[in-house]
Scaffold this active site. Structure first.
Site, PDB file in Angstrom:
ATOM      1  N   CYS A  38     -36.294 -35.294  59.459  1.00 36.81           N
ATOM      2  CA  CYS A  38     -36.366 -34.735  58.112  1.00 36.81           C
ATOM      3  C   CYS A  38     -35.063 -34.991  57.354  1.00 36.81           C
ATOM      4  O   CYS A  38     -34.794 -36.124  57.015  1.00 36.81           O
ATOM      5  CB  CYS A  38     -36.743 -33.258  58.186  1.00 36.81           C
ATOM      6  SG  CYS A  38     -37.559 -32.686  56.692  1.00 36.81           S
ATOM      7  N   HIS A  73     -41.349 -32.631  62.235  1.00 37.71           N
ATOM      8  CA  HIS A  73     -40.364 -31.946  63.092  1.00 37.71           C
ATOM      9  C   HIS A  73     -40.843 -31.791  64.539  1.00 37.71           C
ATOM     10  O   HIS A  73     -41.417 -30.752  64.890  1.00 37.71           O
ATOM     11  CB  HIS A  73     -40.117 -30.537  62.544  1.00 37.71           C
ATOM     12  CG  HIS A  73     -39.353 -30.507  61.267  1.00 37.71           C
ATOM     13  ND1 HIS A  73     -37.981 -30.429  61.219  1.00 37.71           N
ATOM     14  CD2 HIS A  73     -39.766 -30.556  59.980  1.00 37.71           C
ATOM     15  CE1 HIS A  73     -37.576 -30.417  59.960  1.00 37.71           C
ATOM     16  NE2 HIS A  73     -38.645 -30.491  59.184  1.00 37.71           N
ATOM     17  N   GLU A 128     -39.064 -31.093  67.043  1.00 40.66           N
ATOM     18  CA  GLU A 128     -38.315 -29.992  67.681  1.00 40.66           C
ATOM     19  C   GLU A 128     -38.958 -28.633  67.420  1.00 40.66           C
ATOM     20  O   GLU A 128     -38.638 -27.658  68.077  1.00 40.66           O
ATOM     21  CB  GLU A 128     -36.849 -30.020  67.236  1.00 40.66           C
ATOM     22  CG  GLU A 128     -36.535 -29.393  65.880  1.00 40.66           C
ATOM     23  CD  GLU A 128     -36.964 -30.242  64.681  1.00 40.66           C
ATOM     24  OE1 GLU A 128     -37.559 -31.319  64.885  1.00 40.66           O
ATOM     25  OE2 GLU A 128     -36.711 -29.808  63.537  1.00 40.66           O
TER      26      GLU A 128
HETATM   27  N1  LIG Z   1     -36.718 -29.501  56.650  1.00 38.75           N
HETATM   28  C1  LIG Z   1     -35.917 -30.340  56.040  1.00 38.75           C
HETATM   29  O1  LIG Z   1     -35.142 -31.074  56.654  1.00 38.75           O
HETATM   30  C2  LIG Z   1     -35.921 -30.375  54.574  1.00 38.75           C
HETATM   31  C3  LIG Z   1     -35.555 -31.736  54.117  1.00 38.75           C
HETATM   32  C4  LIG Z   1     -35.128 -31.911  52.718  1.00 38.75           C
HETATM   33  N2  LIG Z   1     -33.832 -31.714  52.401  1.00 38.75           N
HETATM   34  C5  LIG Z   1     -36.228 -31.891  51.756  1.00 38.75           C
HETATM   35  O2  LIG Z   1     -36.711 -30.862  51.342  1.00 38.75           O
HETATM   36  O3  LIG Z   1     -36.654 -32.921  51.392  1.00 38.75           O
END
Ligand SMILES: NC(=O)CC[C@H](N)C(=O)O
Length: 227
Positions: free
Chosen positions: A86, A194, A196
């Site tokens: 992400c 994600h 994790e």
């Molecule tokens: N969960 C995250 O890593 C959010 C990622 C990010 N900064 C976005 O909203 O695009």
């Protein structure tokens, strides 16, 4: 195997990543603050999700200048596994470790749900624990996950089998429904979903654990010699 979890100001999935390695995988893991300059002694580098530097300018655009980043690039050049999830993926794109860029989601809305992915390539150090073509369900949570690259880059990604995960549904407008790609060498993976957050059935989903077991198995195959 020893993992580093890089912590930027605004990271918010660092503890999840740490937990996935320590308790899900059962391996050594340490937080490394963005102001550090060395990753000596680590076998793999993890860039977690979140909002590094408040997502100002563009997600990952400030984090990529962090003092730790030359060491991340050095680890990537040394062939160590580097995984960005992400915001970690966004940082890897901004740092030029992966091709392309991230735009706001096509509907300009933050998307937070579990989505279906297809394992496009299970012959990587991050995905060998899955079956080729397997569909898995992994959570996403992002506002800037709309992957963009030119047609030539997309053709190259396809040709080199650098697309590891593809969305099996409409999620964010990503070109080619790309959810995760590697670099050409195959040791740097960026993915928006994600894994994790999906490492134990107690929390409802363990379909992300294979990303981490794949890394470990690959590392053992090349580093541990039978006595
Ligand atoms: N969960 C995250 O890593 C959010 C990622 C990010 N900064 C976005 O909203 O695009």
């Amino acid at each position: 195997m020893k993992f580093a979890v890089i912590v930027f100001p605004g990271s918010n999935c660092d503890a999840d990543m740490y937990h996935a390695i320590k308790d899900g995988l059962g391996e050594e893991v340490e937080y490394v603050f963005h102001t550090e300059t060395s990753l000596d002694g680590f076998d793999a580098v993890l860039l977690p999700g979140g909002f590094s530097h408040g997502d100002y300018l563009r997600s990952g655009a400030i984090a990529r200048f962090a003092p730790i980043m030359p060491a991340v690039i050095q680890a990537a050049e040394a062939g160590k596994p580097v995984l960005g999830v992400c915001n970690g993926f966004q940082v890897l794109l901004e740092a030029g470790l992966l091709p392309g860029a991230m735009k706001r989601n096509i509907d300009l809305k933050f998307v937070c749900r579990t989505v279906e992915l297809v394992v496009e390539n299970n012959e990587t150090m991050f995905s060998s624990g899955y079956e080729q073509g397997q569909t898995i369900r992994i959570p996403v949570a992002h506002g800037e996950g709309n992957y963009e690259c030119d047609d030539e880059t997309l053709a190259k990604l396809r040709e080199n089998k650098q697309i590891v995960f593809r969305y099996n549904e409409h999620v964010n407008g990503s070109k080619g429904d790309i959810a995760g790609i590697t670099n050409e060498r195959g040791n740097v993976l960026g993915m928006m979903p994600h894994p994790e957050r999906a490492t134990e059935t107690l929390l409802g989903n363990d379909q992300g654990l294979a990303v981490f077991t794949s890394i470990l198995r690959n590392w053992r195959e090349s580093h541990v010699t039978a006595s």
